[in-house]
Design a protein around this motif. Structure first.
Motif, PDB file in Angstrom:
ATOM      1  N   HIS A 106       0.847  -1.189   0.000  1.00 65.37           N
ATOM      2  CA  HIS A 106       0.000   0.000   0.000  1.00 65.37           C
ATOM      3  C   HIS A 106       0.887   1.245   0.000  1.00 65.37           C
ATOM      4  O   HIS A 106       1.322   1.689  -1.053  1.00 65.37           O
ATOM      5  N   ARG A 107       1.312   1.704   1.190  1.00 69.78           N
ATOM      6  CA  ARG A 107       2.140   2.904   1.211  1.00 69.78           C
ATOM      7  C   ARG A 107       3.521   2.634   1.773  1.00 69.78           C
ATOM      8  O   ARG A 107       4.242   3.557   2.147  1.00 69.78           O
ATOM      9  N   TRP A 129      -3.938  -3.716   5.913  1.00 74.08           N
ATOM     10  CA  TRP A 129      -3.891  -4.598   4.754  1.00 74.08           C
ATOM     11  C   TRP A 129      -3.386  -5.951   5.254  1.00 74.08           C
ATOM     12  O   TRP A 129      -2.429  -6.021   6.045  1.00 74.08           O
ATOM     13  N   PRO A 141      -9.229  -2.824   2.776  1.00 73.49           N
ATOM     14  CA  PRO A 141     -10.529  -2.162   2.769  1.00 73.49           C
ATOM     15  C   PRO A 141     -10.592  -0.982   1.815  1.00 73.49           C
ATOM     16  O   PRO A 141      -9.612  -0.285   1.595  1.00 73.49           O
ATOM     17  N   GLN A 142     -11.744  -0.771   1.239  1.00 75.64           N
ATOM     18  CA  GLN A 142     -12.086   0.451   0.508  1.00 75.64           C
ATOM     19  C   GLN A 142     -11.218   0.733  -0.705  1.00 75.64           C
ATOM     20  O   GLN A 142     -11.043   1.886  -1.090  1.00 75.64           O
ATOM     21  N   LEU A 143     -10.661  -0.327  -1.293  1.00 70.30           N
ATOM     22  CA  LEU A 143      -9.928  -0.086  -2.539  1.00 70.30           C
ATOM     23  C   LEU A 143     -10.921   0.201  -3.656  1.00 70.30           C
ATOM     24  O   LEU A 143     -12.033  -0.315  -3.654  1.00 70.30           O
ATOM     25  N   PRO A 144     -10.525   1.025  -4.632  1.00 73.39           N
ATOM     26  CA  PRO A 144     -11.395   1.232  -5.786  1.00 73.39           C
ATOM     27  C   PRO A 144     -11.743  -0.125  -6.412  1.00 73.39           C
ATOM     28  O   PRO A 144     -10.885  -1.024  -6.474  1.00 73.39           O
TER      29      PRO A 144
ATOM     30  N   GLN C 244     -18.919   5.816  -0.442  1.00 75.21           N
ATOM     31  CA  GLN C 244     -17.632   5.154  -0.183  1.00 75.21           C
ATOM     32  C   GLN C 244     -17.588   4.491   1.193  1.00 75.21           C
ATOM     33  O   GLN C 244     -16.645   3.766   1.507  1.00 75.21           O
ATOM     34  N   TYR C 409      -3.750   4.316  -3.572  1.00 76.62           N
ATOM     35  CA  TYR C 409      -4.543   4.876  -2.483  1.00 76.62           C
ATOM     36  C   TYR C 409      -5.944   4.269  -2.511  1.00 76.62           C
ATOM     37  O   TYR C 409      -6.501   3.993  -3.580  1.00 76.62           O
ATOM     38  N   SER C 410      -6.500   4.112  -1.328  1.00 74.41           N
ATOM     39  CA  SER C 410      -7.892   3.675  -1.226  1.00 74.41           C
ATOM     40  C   SER C 410      -8.819   4.876  -1.422  1.00 74.41           C
ATOM     41  O   SER C 410      -8.373   6.026  -1.497  1.00 74.41           O
ATOM     42  N   GLU C 411     -10.097   4.581  -1.456  1.00 74.16           N
ATOM     43  CA  GLU C 411     -11.077   5.666  -1.574  1.00 74.16           C
ATOM     44  C   GLU C 411     -11.080   6.556  -0.336  1.00 74.16           C
ATOM     45  O   GLU C 411     -11.546   7.699  -0.391  1.00 74.16           O
ATOM     46  N   ALA C 412     -10.580   6.053   0.764  1.00 75.76           N
ATOM     47  CA  ALA C 412     -10.542   6.845   1.998  1.00 75.76           C
ATOM     48  C   ALA C 412      -9.345   7.794   2.034  1.00 75.76           C
ATOM     49  O   ALA C 412      -9.146   8.500   3.020  1.00 75.76           O
ATOM     50  N   GLU C 413      -8.529   7.788   0.985  1.00 72.23           N
ATOM     51  CA  GLU C 413      -7.288   8.566   1.011  1.00 72.23           C
ATOM     52  C   GLU C 413      -7.263   9.674  -0.040  1.00 72.23           C
ATOM     53  O   GLU C 413      -6.207  10.036  -0.541  1.00 72.23           O
TER      54      GLU C 413
END
Lengths: 433, 433, 433
Positions: A106-107, A129, A141-144, C244, C409-413
C-alpha cells in the motif's frame, strides 16, 4: 531440500544499479590493488562505494540468513536486514519456508518487526492490509473496485534451503550454482540434522566496520593469539599448508595432524564425509567445507574440549567429531560439532557498521539447565566475537586514514585473499552485465 | 632544535587533492567575499568543502601538535587526529622526537590508542606486526620470503621542534619557512624552558563548529565581555591600535599602556625579547609574537593576577613577566607566563566539530598540592574555553542558516581578517600548484 | 488582520535553487508516479531531494508557525526552525507581530534561543550587536566609520496573520493568494477569538520520517483504528463520500450524518459558518475548512465527548459545536472546539525527521486546576500523536527499502492524493520559474 520460486504474476524487483561513475571508480580501485594486498581505503569507507557493494554484490548473490530451526512451525518468521532492505523468512501454512519483502504494497510501511515472531496472517499495522503467509493480499478495505488485488501480493524473494541452512537471493534471476553447492555440502551437514535442532541462543553484535573487514577478519587465524578462549580448542595453524607452519607453531601443528588423521579414520568408519572441498573464488556461491579436529578432548568449544551439550545432534553416535567447518561467500561461516552448531551471518548496516548474528543450535530435546547451560555453551564465541569486533573497529579507523596504504597478506591469509578475489570477481561480473 | 626527516626508502604520502569541482567552488566562494567580511556559509558547513580544507590546508601546512613535555622519556608518545588521519609523536630510543603515521602497514589497523602512552616497540594488536620506535618493521610473522620488509616501516611524518613546541607536516615537501619562524620565535620562548616542564593538566574539548570558527573566535577580544574570568587579567583592548580604542575602554587601555611600558623596561633589563613581530598572512606558517602585560599583579591568569605556581619556569628571576603571546596559523595559540605555560591546538574532527586541546605546563620540579593546585591553575581557561565553545556552536548554527549573509568585521577584528586572509591565500596557492 | 512587509532598504533573501540535476531527478520521479499512488521512495529518503523540497517548497510557500496567543505582549517571541533556517516571530513595541531571520548580521551567530521568550532589544550574545524589535541595528561597537549600519538590520520575513493564526513566507515575493484564503477562512475561525486565548500546553514531538509522510498520515482516517483515544469522538468516516462508506462503518456514518445535520442547524441559528470549502490542490496555500460534529456529547476530545475546559472560547454561547477542522498545505492542521483549540505545525528537521509542534489554546481567563486540567486536556492528542509517530517511522523504514513500490490509495485517502498532487504542482511551478 526444497526451493521456493516467486509467483509469476508479481512484478519483478526493480533493477539495482549503482551510478556508472561509482562503478567505474570501484573498478579503478580494484585495478590498483597489488596482488595479495588489502583493498584500497575507499573500498571500506566511501558511502557511494558501499551503495555499489549493495547493488553489485548483496542484491545479486545468495546470502545465508538463518536455519530451519528458527522457523519450526507454520507462521513462524525471522527477519533479516540487508542494507535498507528487510526480508521476512517464514514458514507458510503448507510448511513451505518462503521469503518475502517486508514492505506493505500500500504505502510502504514495514510489516513485521523484531528479529523473530509468529503470525497467522501478515497484517500491516498501519491500515490493516492483510496478507496470507504465502504473500497473497487477502484483505484491503475500501480499494477502488477496479483494483487488481492479485497484483498486490507481497513481493517474493528467492529462498533455497540446503540441509536446513536458509539462503535468500534478492535478484530476479539468482545464480544457479547453489544447486551444485547444495549437492556437495549437504552430505557434510545432513548428519547434524538441523531439522531436529532448536535455537539455544542468538546474539546480534554490531561491529563498527565495513562488512568486508568483518569477513576478512573471519577468514584467517593469523590473529588467533588475540582469542585466548578460542585458542583452547581451535588449532591455530588453520589455513596453513605444512610448509607454511612457523617453527613456534610446529608442536601445535603436529598435534593437529595427529588429531586430523584420527578424526578422518573415525569419520570414515561412521560414514561421515570429511575431506576438504574448497571452491572459494570462481563461483558465485564460493564455499569451503571440511571436517577438522578440535584440540583437547576434541568434542566442542569448551575450555578442555569436552562436549557442552549432553544430548548429541541427530543420530550421531559419538561426541569426538571435531568441527565441520563451512565458509560461504559473501557472508557466512559455520561450525558443526557433535553436540551443537554455531552459525554466523554478517549483514551490512552501513558503510562502517556490520551486524554479526550468531546462533547456537542444540538438539530439540536437549533441556536447558539439564543437558546444557547457555552461558557455558556460548562463552567461547561470545568472547571471540567481541575480540573480533575490536579488531574490526581498529582496522576501520585505520583504513579511513589518508596515511593507510594497502599491505601484503602473509602466508596465513590465503583465505582472506580468496575472499577479496571472490569480491573482485563478482564486482567485475556485475558491472560487465 | 632538531629536525626529523623521513627515511628515504619509504614511499611518499599519496597526493591529496580535492575533486576539481570542489576546489573550483571554494575559489568561487572566496572570490565572492567582500573585503573584511566573514566567509560565505558553505565554507563552514559543506562536507565536501571541509574535505577540501583538509587536503588543501591541513595536509600541507605545519601544525602545532604538542610539546616536548608530553614525551619526556624514550618510548613516550602522544597521538593527534587531523581529520581521519592519526599521527603518533614519540621519543625514540635515541632521544629523538619523531612523528609516524598511526597505521599498520599490514592491513591498516590503528597501532596505538589513547592520547598518550609509553611503548618499548610499537606492536599492532591485530596480528602483532612489530615496529621499532624509529618506525622500522622489526617482526612480521609468516610473510612470504620475497617480501621487502625494509619497505614496510611506518610512514614517517615531518616533525620540527621549535624551543620545545612540536610541529608536524603531513606533506611530502613541507613549507620551508618554519626555519625562519623558528629563528624569530625561539628566543621569545626559550627562557620558559619547555624542556624542563611537565604537563600539569590537559583538557580535550570538542567545539560544535567548523575549525575556522574556532580560530576566528580566538583571534579577537571583541567578545571578551563574555569571559568574566579572563577579564580579570586579560586587557580587553587586545588587537586594537590606540586610535581604535573606544571611549568606554579608554581607562583600561591607559592602564594597559602603562603596564606595557613597565614590562618592556623590565624585559630589556632581563634580556627577554618582547617586541611585536607579526607576519600572519603572507607566509605558510603565519605567526604573531609579543610579550604583553597582564592586569592586576601582572603575573598570571589568577583572579588578582598573582602567580598560580610558586616555582617559576626555567631560570626566570621574577614572576611579573605578563604573558608571552604567540599565535600560529592555522591551528594554535599560546600563553607563556613566568609560572606556567598554556598551549592550545585546534584540530578538525568533522565539518562542524573541532577539538581544542588545552595543556598547562609547569616546572618539572613543581609539586602539585604544594607549589600549585590544578583546579586553580586551570580555572580561567577551562571557563573561557567553555564560553568560547558556546559562541562557536551558536555561530555554526547561524552560518548554516540560508538567512545568513557574511557581515563586516569591526576594527577590533583585524586578526580575524588576518586569519581569513591567510586561509584564502593558502587555498589559492594549493589549488594553483 | 495585519500584514507585515519587509522594510525596502534591506537586501533580498538570496535565491534558493537546488542543483539543476536534483530538480530534474525530482521531476522524473514525479512523472513516474502512477495516478493515485504513493510517491517513489527517493522522494522520502534522498538528502539531495530533501534539499530540493526545502528550496522549491518550504522557502516559497506560506507556512503556519504559531498563533497570536504565543506572543501576547510586546517583546514576546517564538522561534521556528525550517530546515536549517530559524525565524523569530515577535511582537514589536508597536504591538505589530513581525518575523525576522534569527541570524546576526555580523558573523552569523544565532540571536535568540529556545522556542519562546521575551526581549527588550535583540542582543547577540557573541559581540553584543543590538537590534530593536523591529530589526533595526541599534548598536554595534567599533565598526569602521564608513559602515552603513542602516543596511545591517535583521533580515525581515513576510508574516501574515489570519484570525490569530500566524503564517510566514521565506520568499521575497510570497504567493498572493493568502488574501483569498484569509477572506474565506477568517469567518470560520474568528468566533473562537484566538486573541483572547492563552497557551495551555505545547508539545514538540520529533517523528522519524520525512515531512511528506507526516502530512500524508494526517490527511486520512483510514488508519484511525490505530487511534483508540481519538476514536471515542472522531467519526472515522472522515473524508469518505456517502457511497464510499464501507458496510462495517455504516452505523457510525449514519450517526455522523445525524450529528452533522443537527450541528448545521444549530450553527445556522448561531450565525457560525460551517459548510465545507475545499481548495487543496490548485492554489499555493491549499486549504480545507468545515465545521463537523464530534461523537458522544459532541463538545470536545474527551472520552465521552464532554467539554474539557469549563470556560468557553470568545463569546460562544454553547459547548456542543463539534470541531471546526482546518487543513492548510503544506504544513498544518487545526481543530477549533467551543472549549479549546489545538494547532499542529509540521516542520522539517532532516530528510527523515520532522517536528510536529502541537499547541492547546484555552480562554485567557480559564484557570488551570479549576477550569481545566492539562493532562486531561491534552490526553487524546498526545496519545494520537505518539501513535502517528510510530506509523510514520514504520513507513519511513519501508519506503527506504529497495523492495518498496508505490501502492494505490484507497477511496478513503483522497486527501492524501490531494496533498501529493499539491506537492507535485508546487514543485513543477517552482522548477518552471
Amino acid at each position: 531440500m526444497t526451493i521456493t520460486r516467486p509467483a509469476p504474476d508479481l512484478r519483478p524487483a526493480r533493477p539495482a544499479r549503482p551510478a556508472g561513475s561509482d562503478a567505474a571508480r570501484l573498478l579503478e580501485l580494484l585495478d590498483s590493488r597489488p596482488p595479495a594486498h588489502s583493498l584500497p581505503g575507499p573500498c571500506y569507507t566511501d558511502p557511494a562505494l558501499h551503495e555499489a557493494d549493495l547493488s553489485l554484490v548483496w542484491q545479486r548473490q545468495w546470502l545465508f540468513v538463518g536455519t530451519v530451526a528458527e522457523v519450526p512451525e507454520a507462521g513462524d518468521f525471522l527477519t533479516v536486514d540487508i542494507g535498507t532492505a528487510s526480508v521476512v523468512v517464514l514458514r507458510d501454512d503448507d510448511e513451505q519456508v518462503r521469503a518475502l519483502r517486508n514492505v506493505c504494497r500500500h504505502r510502504g510501511s514495514r510489516l513485521v518487526t523484531g528479529s523473530h515472531g509468529c503470525v497467522g496472517n501478515i497484517v500491516c499495522g498501519y491500515h490493516h492490509w492483510t496478507y496470507g503467509t504465502d504473500g497473497r493480499l487477502l484483505h484491503a478495505p475500501q480499494l477502488p473496485p477496479t483494483t487488481d488485488t492479485g497484483a498486490l501480493g507481497l513481493r517474493p524473494v528467492h529462498l533455497r534451503e540446503v540441509a536446513g541452512l536458509l539462503f535468500v537471493c534478492l535478484a530476479d534471476d539468482p545464480p544457479a550454482d547453489i544447486e551444485h553447492v547444495a549437492r556437495v555440502v549437504a552430505p557434510y551437514v545432513a548428519p547434524h540434522q538441523l531439522g531436529r535442532t532448536k535455537v539455544a541462543a542468538q546474539v546480534d553484535l554490531v561491529e563498527d566496520g565495513n562488512w568486508k573487514l568483518t569477513m576478512e577478519n573471519n577468514r584467517e587465524c593469523y590473529h588467533c593469539d588475540g582469542h585466548p578462549e578460542l585458542r583452547c580448542t581451535f588449532f591455530p595453524t588453520w589455513g596453513l599448508s605444512d610448509d607454511q607452519v612457523p617453527e613456534r607453531m610446529r608442536a601445535d601443528h603436529d598435534r593437529y595432524l595427529a588429531a586430523l588423521a584420527d578424526l578422518e579414520r573415525r569419520s570414515d568408519e561412521l560414514g561421515l564425509p570429511h575431506g576438504l572441498v574448497e571452491d572459494l573464488v570462481d563461483r558465485p556461491l564460493g564455499f569451503r567445507v571440511q571436517r577438522e579436529p578440535l584440540d583437547g578432548a576434541g568434542e566442542s568449544f569448551s575450555p578442555d574440549g569436552t562436549r557442552l551439550v549432553r544430548r548429541l545432534l541427530g543420530d550421531l553416535p559419538e561426541a569426538r567429531l571435531g568441527r565441520l567447518g563451512l565458509h560461504t561467500q559473501p557472508n557466512a561461516w559455520f561450525h558443526f560439532q557433535a553436540d551443537h552448531v554455531v552459525t554466523f551471518a554478517a549483514l551490512p548496516l552501513a558503510v562502517d557498521r556490520t551486524l554479526v548474528r550468531t546462533t547456537w543450535l542444540v538438539h530439540e530435546d536437549a533441556v536447558e539447565g539439564v543437558d546444557y547451560e547457555v552461558d557455558e555453551l556460548t562463552a567461547t564465541w561470545r568472547a571471540t566475537n567481541e575480540q573480533d569486533a575490536a579488531f574490526v573497529a581498529g582496522t576501520q579507523s585505520g583504513v579511513a586514514d589518508p596515511g593507510y596504504l594497502p599491505g601484503p597478506y602473509s602466508e596465513a591469509e590465503e583465505q582472506v585473499e580468496a575472499f577479496v578475489a571472490w569480491y573482485d570477481a563478482r564486482v567485475r561480473e556485475a558491472v560487465a552485465r
